[in-house]
Structures are given as structure tokens and as C-alpha cells.
Design an enzyme around this catalytic site. Structure first.
Site, PDB file in Angstrom:
ATOM      1  N   ASP A   1       0.832  -1.218   0.000  1.00 13.67           N
ATOM      2  CA  ASP A   1       0.000   0.000   0.000  1.00 13.67           C
ATOM      3  C   ASP A   1       0.865   1.267   0.000  1.00 13.67           C
ATOM      4  OD1 ASP A   1      -1.786  -2.005   0.467  1.00 13.67           O
ATOM      5  OD2 ASP A   1      -2.823  -0.984   2.095  1.00 13.67           O
TER       6      ASP A   1
ATOM      7  N   GLU B   1     -11.733  -1.092   1.374  1.00 11.84           N
ATOM      8  CA  GLU B   1     -10.421  -0.659   1.863  1.00 11.84           C
ATOM      9  C   GLU B   1      -9.983   0.677   1.275  1.00 11.84           C
ATOM     10  OE1 GLU B   1      -8.243  -4.066   3.419  1.00 11.84           O
ATOM     11  OE2 GLU B   1      -8.171  -4.677   1.321  1.00 11.84           O
TER      12      GLU B   1
END
Ligand code: FRU
Length: 439
Positions: free
Chosen positions: A73, A306
Site C-alpha cells: 500500500d 479498503e
């Protein structure tokens, strides 16, 4: 095998569901008339086509960001208004990272935020750990965002677990640390960090606590991924985050608002899916937050929305989020993808983009090639290379393969950037850009 026509699968399941379900009450965040439920009917419309399907990526050909660390990420340093910051000509990105000899399946247990800087947004120099060792909250740090004002950085992150815990636990809290940015011709560094603090924890009403989730005997849990947002229309500031609708599983029942016909009714097991997109308003200093009802819930639909984030374009709010194949409720199927919603107002009124919500999907022949996409204001979408060429294997089976196999099929670096276009409530992939291009 990957199902291209999701409708068919959904219809079979929902017919079965019709036979089972009878007296069920609608669920929506209590006390909120602005929360929108992403419905089973909308998800059943997901179809892959050239407007939303990414080209195949051979992840073996991608360059590592640094030989020493896996990264996944990733988020850029932005100005307060969300545009990509330029600090004496340097751009900065932050990424979750773990040493490159750690097995891919274990990286989330030891995630640490590290950063890179670049003049051209393409060639990145490794800067090291963002925070001095041992100062961050949680036993590990998960995704966040970073905003700068003057020479200060406001670094938001997820404090997962507790410091010094003996066994890995999954509590998640939103944390903030502020420090100074120092940039010169050699690069960028961060110093003089204040004490890290927790700025938001779940309330149990709109956002599930870990204790409530455990009453449902495990499964996933989420209260994470704080994302800074300044509303250009009002100047008000917010933090978006990923949550789960409050309460324990026994307190829930399914009937999404728009299950207009029995064809889309949820099977009873769908109560386990309660992902939502949360928002809190900044009411004083950046760290003073007031929790608001979720913008979107996926009750009885999906359990993980998410890294939610918003891009404003043509006076409309585009709310994006990522989810996985295996987070959908029984009877629904969707790809590893970037999904989105649009509204004329920040709070309330969100409708799924493209009818179903799907914006970007991995190609069926390489269904896990990338993940964790983030849409930048330029509509360039950055993601990381995840698992490639698994030959039909599901992601949950990778952990049972040899370490060599796992390393060979794992990306752990930035994926090719993708440019999308948006026209009202429609989106389209325009082109693929170089790997890790942040602009
Ligand atoms: C997305 C994600 C985030 C989380 C991080 C943990 O890839 O699940 O929601 O913060 O990974 O590594």
C-alpha cells in the site's frame, strides 16, 4: 475459474436465498439518513469489459522499489487540499514495507511505513523509515495518508495491535504524528516528531469494535486506513476510513434497501458482511475529530471496503475504495478491483459508478496481479503488484506453497500506473503508464 458473467452466479444464489428468507428488516447505520447501502442488485451487475479490465502485467518484469524491502500500500505526500505536494521540487511517497526476505503472507504482521522521494515522480530514491524506530503506535502500522502544511507533515496511519504485544492481535485505531520536513538538494527527511496519538477509535454504534466482531466468532475486522480530505466546496476537513457497521453479528439481519425484487435477497449467512466507508470531521486542530455516520455501507454485500478516498471533479464527489474477490457475500461475485461511487454532496447521495460500482479490475487470466489502488487528483491510479501467474490458484492457497513459489509469484513493488477518465457516473481506462508513475 474466473466467472466473467457475474449475473448468472448471483441469480442462482439469490433464487436459493428467496426460498430461505422471510421476515427480515432493513439495516442501515442507526440514526443516519445519509448512509447509502451498496446493494446486491448493483453488485450483481458487475461485468468485465475493456473499459474496466486492466491489461495483463508480467510482474516478474517489474523493478523492485528497493532490493531490501517489499512494498505494498502506497500513498503520496499531499498538500492540505489533496494535490500532490512538491517540497523544494521533491515528491514523496510512503509505503507499507517489510524486509524482502519475509514471506509475502507474513508482511502484514510486521508492516512498517517507509518513504521514497523523487524529482520526476518516476525514479524513486529510498529514504528509510518514516518514524524513528519504536515510536509508532501499534505492534505494526497499516495504511494511512500524509498531508503537509508549511514545513510540517501530518502523518496519519493505522495503529494495528498494541506496542510490544507477544502475539499478533488485530485491534485497529487511527493514529497521527506530526513532524518537520527537511528538504535540500540531496533529498527529503523528517525530524522532530511529536508524540504519536490515537485520534479515532470505533464507537460500536456506526463502527464495529473488535469486541463486537469477536462476538461473531472471528472473520475479518477493520477500522483502518485514515485518509485526509479537504472539501473544496466548504473548506471543511475530514478523515475517511475503512470500518465495519456497528454491533455484533447476532444483532443484524439482511435486507439491503434496494433489494427491490426477491431475486436479489440475501441468504442468511450474508449478515457476516458489514464493510463500510467511514468519515469523521475535523472540528478543531487536525487531531480533533467528530465521528459521522458512514458514507457507504455494504451490509450483506461485502466485508472490506479498503483505503477509501475522494477525488472532486466537475463539482462532484468521487468516492473510491478497493476490495477483494473473497470479501463478497455468498451469492455475489466481483473481482479484485477498484470500485467507486459518485454524489453531488459530500455527505449522502452516493450512487455506484458504472451502475455496479466497478471501476478497475485485474484481468481474469491474472486475477491477483495488482491491488490497493489509489486514484490521484490527475486520475492516475497507483497500485502495487500483488501475485502474478497463479494458474487458477486462489490467493488463500498461496500460503501452502513453497517459499520459492511464494517469492517468485509475488510483486511487492509498485504496479504500472493507469490513467482513467470520468464522465458523470461512467469511468473508463484510458491508458497504462510506467510503473510507479506518480503525477
Ligand atoms: C490493503 C490493506 C489495507 C491495510 C493494509 C495492511 O492492501 O488491507 O486496508 O491497511 O493492507 O497491510
Amino acid at each position: 475459474m474466473f466467472i466473467r458473467n457475474y449475473k448468472k452466479a448471483a441469480t442462482i444464489f439469490s433464487l436459493a436465498a428467496t426460498l430461505i428468507s422471510s421476515s427480515i428488516v432493513p439495516i442501515q447505520a442507526e440514526g443516519a439518513d445519509t448512509t447509502v447501502n451498496w446493494t446486491r442488485e448493483q453488485v450483481s451487475k458487475i461485468e468485465l469489459d475493456e473499459s474496466n479490465t486492466l491489461p495483463y502485467t508480467d510482474i516478474k518484469k517489474l523493478e523492485k522499489m528497493t532490493p531490501d524491502y517489499h512494498i505494498w500500500d502506497t500513498w503520496p505526500l499531499t498538500d492540505r487540499d489533496g494535490s500532490i505536494a512538491s517540497i523544494k521540487g521533491w515528491k514523496v511517497i510512503f509505503a507499507l514495507s517489510a524486509p524482502s526476505d519475509v514471506l509475502p503472507g507474513k508482511v502484514h504482521d510486521i508492516a512498517t511505513i517507509r518513504y521514497f522521494y523523487s524529482k520526476n515522480g518516476k525514479d524513486w530514491t529510498f529514504g528509510g523509515e518514516l518514524f524513528p524506530a519504536g515510536t509508532a503506535l501499534g505492534s505494526r502500522q497499516w495504511a494511512g495518508s500524509a498531508m503537509t502544511d508549511g514545513d510540517r507533515i501530518y502523518a496519519f496511519y493505522t495503529a494495528t495491535g498494541r506496542e510490544n504485544e507477544e502475539r499478533v492481535t488485530f485491534e485497529q485505531r487511527l493514529a497521527l504524528a506530526t513532524g518537520n520536513i527537511v528538504a535540500d538538494k540531496n533529498g527529503v527527511r523528517f525530524e522532530h516528531w511529536d508524540k504519536h496519538r490515537i485520534i479515532l477509535e470505533p464507537d460500536g454504534k456506526w463502527y464495529q469494535t473488535l469486541a463486537q466482531a469477536h462476538q461473531g466468532e472471528g472473520g475479518g475486522y477493520a477500522f483502518r486506513d485514515p485518509m485526509w480530505f479537504q472539501d473544496p466546496k466548504t473548506g471543511k476537513e475530514y478523515v475517511l476510513f475503512e470500518g465495519m457497521s456497528g454491533g455484533s453479528v447476532s444483532e443484524r439481519s439482511c435486507k439491503p434497501e434496494h433489494a427491490s425484487s426477491p431475486e436479489y435477497e440475501a441468504p442468511p449467512e450474508a449478515v457476516h458482511q458489514n464493510g463500510n466507508i467511514g468519515i469523521a470531521e475535523v472540528i478543531g486542530d487536525v487531531e480533533e475529530l467528530e465521528m459521522l455516520p458512514p458514507l457507504v455501507e455494504a451490509n450483506c454485500v461485502n466485508e472490506e471496503l479498503e483505503r477509501p478516498h475522494i477525488v472532486v471533479k466537475d463539482n462532484k464527489y468521487y468516492l473510491f475504495t478497493d476490495t477483494h474477490i473473497n470479501k463478497y457475500s455468498p451469492g455475489l461475485t466481483g473481482p479484485e478491483g477498484l470500485y467507486g461511487f459518485v454524489s453531488d454532496t459530500l455527505i449522502g447521495g452516493y450512487k455506484p459508478l458504472n451502475g455496479s460500482g466497478l471501476v478497475l479490475a485485474n484481468p481474469p487470466e491474472n486475477p491477483y496481479q495488482a491491488y490497493s489502488w489509489l486514484v490521484l487528483p490527475s486520475l492516475n491510479v497507483v497500485g502495487f503488484a500483488h501475485f502474478g501467474d497463479l494458474d487458477g490458484m486462489s490467493i488463500s492457497d498461496i500460503g501452502h506453497q513453497s517459499p520459492e513459489y511464494q517469492f517468485e509469484h509475488w510483486g511487492g513493488t509498485l504496479a504500472p500506473t493507469v490513467k482513467i477518465s470520468i464522465d458523470g457516473d461512467r469511468t473508463k481506462i484510458e491508458k497504462e503508464l510506467p510503473q510507479g508513475w506518480i503525477k
